[in-house]
Structures are given as structure tokens and as C-alpha cells.
Design a protein around this motif. Structure first.
Motif, PDB file in Angstrom:
ATOM      1  N   ARG A 222       0.832  -1.208   0.000  1.00 37.18           N
ATOM      2  CA  ARG A 222       0.000   0.000   0.000  1.00 37.18           C
ATOM      3  C   ARG A 222       0.867   1.258   0.000  1.00 37.18           C
ATOM      4  NH1 ARG A 222      -3.891  -3.262   3.018  1.00 37.18           N
ATOM      5  NH2 ARG A 222      -2.790  -2.836   4.966  1.00 37.18           N
ATOM      6  N   ASP A 226       0.448   3.870  -2.936  1.00 36.03           N
ATOM      7  CA  ASP A 226       0.026   5.234  -2.593  1.00 36.03           C
ATOM      8  C   ASP A 226       0.985   6.285  -3.151  1.00 36.03           C
ATOM      9  OD1 ASP A 226      -2.148   4.239  -1.246  1.00 36.03           O
ATOM     10  OD2 ASP A 226      -1.294   4.488   0.763  1.00 36.03           O
ATOM     11  N   ALA A 251      -5.087  -5.219  -2.417  1.00 38.09           N
ATOM     12  CA  ALA A 251      -4.352  -3.969  -2.632  1.00 38.09           C
ATOM     13  C   ALA A 251      -3.873  -3.851  -4.072  1.00 38.09           C
ATOM     14  CB  ALA A 251      -3.168  -3.894  -1.669  1.00 38.09           C
TER      15      ALA A 251
END
Length: 501
Positions: A222, A226, A251
Motif C-alpha cells: 500500500r 500510494d 491492494a
């Protein structure tokens, strides 16, 4: 001390009271049957060391010249060999301040600041080899062996302030650059340093980091996603499936991963790379029905043929009943060819029907190797051998089933394969023989499964595998180093000075 150990062993065998008392005080076992390695351990403990291998390395460090001490310290910090770091610094306490690369790898932030204040350009210059100071920092595993993560980040800040690039990389293998971010994520497994690098502009699309983030878990994935990591052509989704982790799968799919993308593993032996979509990978990695359902929901095609099989067929061949049932419930093709059915029956423990492996697609001939690390691998391996699959065949990476069993630290499978007869001198495509592969696995095999690399090394050596002096000298995991040192002392004729090519 080796002579003294032999004398102590003889004295114990002769029943001499003082000798018996010395050995019993350290070992707590019957001193009359003490081995040479046992009596070496007694002498080491009497000299104030935890073991013979610790004493031996401590003695070796004291006769190394400064250059060799620095090189060994660099290696120990890179591989996370905390006990070797301690011995080297005992022999030469000021070694940690001898070199900017070492200062960074040990997070000696004050020394780093002083050095860079005097010469800021040093932050961007390779030192102790091809790595720049920020790469020594990123690839150091010292934070797992006593180093402070706060000092690690403060060192990173000092390097950045002096002009170091967060996107520095070096080539361990020509043509394959390894970035500082990869060092933090894929080598040192430091999420805090990875977050700092990304927050300061590190490129998450370096061709390695997203794939290796799967070896840490969903938080690492993640973090990279991100910060803009792209999933295409990274092999991250099939790597996540290796760990049967629905959070990682979610994810990656949420980050745009395509379950029908043809994922490539590079070849190393001149054969073509093999290609497999995520749904097929989930089937053969025994992923849960929940994961398979999520891949189908994302558009995974179970009827696509890869490796010569549909995803449903692979699920049956690997005994992944939940995956097969989920696919069948959605109307996928559920037919099996003759060889596919024979393999599925064997893995399920049903009737054994011999097959001709030459009739199988190329990757399926390596099926023993590709399932060695899965649950109930011993039963599966025996069944596959019974129906005629080759048990000592190298795959395109040059890995044989016994090499994989050793790297994974699975002694029951390894013992069975050794009982069938294997090439003990085989060198795989990564340059490792059987013992070096086991030693490498002892420090690097990912995942939480129970492993016993020392038991695997013992099996290989008992079968007659060569023990190269370099493996004894450089084994980093303490238990492995202990075992190899003891074996070398007890079986000196089996130790060879020949290095691996």
C-alpha cells in the motif's frame, strides 16, 4: 586449542575425573561420548566465548588487515550478521568510523555529519565498492540487530542535505540496477526507510520494489501504491499469491493489477521464459477460494490456456479443491486431459497411473520442483514420482527439486529426494551448489513457515555434498555457522578449498 580439544576428548574417553567434570559443566551431557566439536565448544566457553565458531571468528578478525576487516564488516552489515559485526568491532572498535559507507550502514549519524561537513561531495561518491553512501544505508540490515531506526532516518537526512540522490542505484548483476528503495524494501525490509525515501522523491517504479514488497506484506504494498507504483509488468500479483494473502491481492487489484496479464519470469539457461496469468498462479499456489473468487470478480479468465492448462486444470492438478470448485461454480470448462487427470488423481491420493512426462508441457515437467514448498509436499512429491515425473530435473533457472527443498529448509522432502539419488555437484543458474543454496536460504527464505536449514545441511553433507571453505567462513546465520564449523572440525576431509565458479 584444536590439539587441546583432542586431548580433552581422549581424557574423557579414558574416564579422567577432571576432564569429565569440565565437559559435563558446559554440555550437561555424557562427557564420555563427547565429540571433537563438543570439546572445542567446552574450550571456547572456558575462554569466555559463546561457542567455538564465535571464538574462531574473533581470532580471525585479529589477524585480518584493516582492508579485510572493513570488507568483512561491510558484508556483515549488508547481510545482517550481527554476531560478526560485534566480533569485528571488538577487535577494532574504531573500525566503524573508518569509512563513510560503514558509518552510514551503522547509522553513526554524528560521524556522518562531521564527514560531510568537511567534504559534502562524499555523499555522492561510491565507497567500498560500487555503492554510494545512501546505498550502504539502504541495504544495511543493522536496524534488525541493534541499530536505531531514528539514527537511520537521521543519517538519511544528513546524506540528502549533502546532495545524495534518493534514486541512486548500483548493478550487482550487469544490466539489473538495484535502487536505494529496493534496498530498503527488498533487502533490508525497512518500511520506515522506504517511507522516507518515497516521501523524498524516490521512484517506486524501479522494476523491483513492488515485487519484493510482497515479501513484507500489505502495508509495504500500500505504501508503494500510494506513492504511484504501477503494477503492470512487475510480477507483483503472482508474488503476492505465493503468500496466499487476500489483503495483498486486494491492494494490488485495487491498484490496477490485471489478473489476465501474461506474467513473465526471465530465463537463465537459454530456454524461453515461462508465462502465467494470476488465476493460474493462484491455482497452483493453493490460494484460498476467497482469493480465487476475487480474481474472477476482477475479470480473471479460468479458461485461458497457460503452461498448456486451464486454471481449473491446474487447480485440480495441485489439489486446490476450493479453487476448482469456485471456478466450476461459475461455469468454467472443467474437462481434464489424460495426463492432467492422472496427476490430479495422484495428488488427491487416488489411483496411480503412470504417464509419459514427455507428453506434458515443458513447465509441468518441473511440477515436483514447483510444489516442494507447498503444504503436504512430501506426500505430493512421492505421488508425482510414482506416476513418472522426473525428480532431479533442473527448471529454466537451473533449480532442481532438492535445491528448492534445501533453500526452503524442508528436511523431510529433501531426505526423500536424496534417497532417490540426485546430482550433489549440480550448480544452478544462480551459481549455487546444494550447500551454498541451503546456506543462502537460511538467511533469505521469505515467509512464516517452519524451516530447518541446519537439518537440510546435515542431510546434504551426510549424503556426500562438498563443503567449501568459503561457506564455513561466510555463513551468516548463527546456527548455520555453528553447524558448519562443527561439521568442518569433525569431517576435515570433506572440506574443499575450491570456490564456486
Amino acid at each position: 586449542m584444536r590439539r587441546d580439544a583432542k586431548a580433552l576428548k581422549s581424557a574423557c574417553a579414558a574416564g579422567e575425573r577432571d576432564a569429565l567434570a569440565r565437559v559435563e559443566a558446559v554440555l550437561g551431557s555424557d562427557p564420555k561420548v563427547a565429540s571433537h566439536a563438543d570439546t572445542l565448544r567446552v574450550l571456547a566457553r572456558e575462554a569466555g566465548f559463546a561457542s567455538w565458531s564465535v571464538l574462531k571468528f574473533a581470532a580471525e578478525t585479529r589477524v585480518m588487515d584493516r582492508t579485510e576487516q572493513l570488507d568483512r564488516l561491510k558484508i556483515a552489515l549488508f547481510h545482517g550478521q550481527g554476531w560478526r559485526v560485534e566480533r569485528l568491532l571488538e577487535a577494532a572498535p574504531d573500525l566503524r568510523r573508518d569509512n563513510l559507507g560503514i558509518m552510514c550502514a551503522m547509522y553513526d549519524v554524528e560521524s556522518v555529519r562531521e564527514t560531510l561537513a568537511a567534504r559534502p561531495q562524499a555523499a555522492s561518491e561510491p565507497v567500498l565498492g560500487p555503492r554510494t553512501p545512501i546505498l550502504h544505508l539502504a541495504f544495511s540490515r543493522w536496524w534488525r540487530h541493534g541499530g536505531s531506526e531514528e539514527d537511520m532516518l537521521a543519517t538519511a537526512e544528513a546524506l540528502k542535505a549533502a546532495g545524495a540522490s534518493v534514486n541512486d542505484s548500483y548493478e550487482q548483476v550487469p544490466g539489473n540496477p538495484l535502487s536505494a528503495l529496493y534496498g530498503a524494501v527488498g533487502h533490508a525490509s525497512s518500511l520506515r526507510l522506504a517511507a522516507w525515501l518515497l516521501g523524498n522523491g524516490a521512484d517506486p517504479n524501479d522494476g523491483e520494489s513492488l515485487y519484493h514488497a510482497c515479501e513484507i506484506g500489505a502495508p509495504a504494498l500500500r505504501l508503494l501504491l500510494d506513492h504511484g507504483a504501477r503494477t503492470a509488468r512487475t510480477n507483483a500479483l503472482p508474488r503476492a499469491l505465493d503468500f496466499n494473502d487476500p489483503e495483498m491481492v486486494e491492494a494490488l487489484l485495487g491498484g490496477g493489477a490485471d489478473p489476465n496479464e501474461s506474467i513473465h519470469w526471465p530465463e537463465t539457461s537459454g530456454e524461453a521464459p515461462f508465462v502465467i496469468p494470476a488465476l493460474h498462479q493462484a491455482a497452483r499456489r493453493l490460494c484460498s477460494r476467497r482469493i480465487v473468487a476475487r480474481l474472477l470478480d476482477a475479470g480473471g479468465n479460468p479458461d485461458e490456456i497457460a503452461w498448456g492448462h486451464s486454471a481449473y486444470a491446474l487447480a485440480r492438478m495441485y489439489g486446490n479443491d476450493g479453487a476448482a470448485e469456485e471456478m466450476a461454480s461459475r461455469g468454467c470448462r472443467a474437462d481434464l486431459g489424460r495426463e492432467e487427470a492422472a496427476i490430479a488423481d495422484a495428488v488427491a491420493g487416488n489411483a496411480v497411473r503412470r504417464i509419459d512426462p514427455e507428453r506434458l508441457p515443458e513447465p509441468t515437467r518441473d511440477m515436483i520442483r514447483s510444489q516442494v514448498h507447498l503444504p503436504q509436499a512430501l506426500r505430493r512429491t512421492k505421488s508425482l514420482v510414482d506416476i513418472g515425473l522426473p525428480h532431479d530435473r533442473p527448471d529454466p533457472q537451473g533449480l532442481t527439486p532438492v535445491h528448492v527443498a534445501g533453500w526452503e529448509g524442508i528436511p523431510d522432502v529433501m531426505a526423500y529426494l536424496l534417497s532417490l539419488g540426485v546430482r550433489l555437484d549440480h550448480v544452478n543458474g544462480y551459481g549455487g551448489d546444494l550447500i551454498s543454496t541451503i546456506v543462502h536460504g537460511s538467511g533469505n527464505a521469505a515467509g512464516e513457515r517452519k524451516r530447518d536449514h541446519v537439518a537440510c545441511a546435515r542431510l546434504a553433507l551426510e549424503a556426500g555434498a562438498a563443503l567449501r571453505r568459503q561457506e564455513v567462513a561466510f555463513a551468516g546465520e548463527f546456527e548455520m555457522a555453528e553447524f558448519l564449523n562443527d561439521w568442518a572440525e569433525e569431517h576435515p576431509d570433506q572440506v574443499t578449498e575450491d570456490p564456486l565458479d
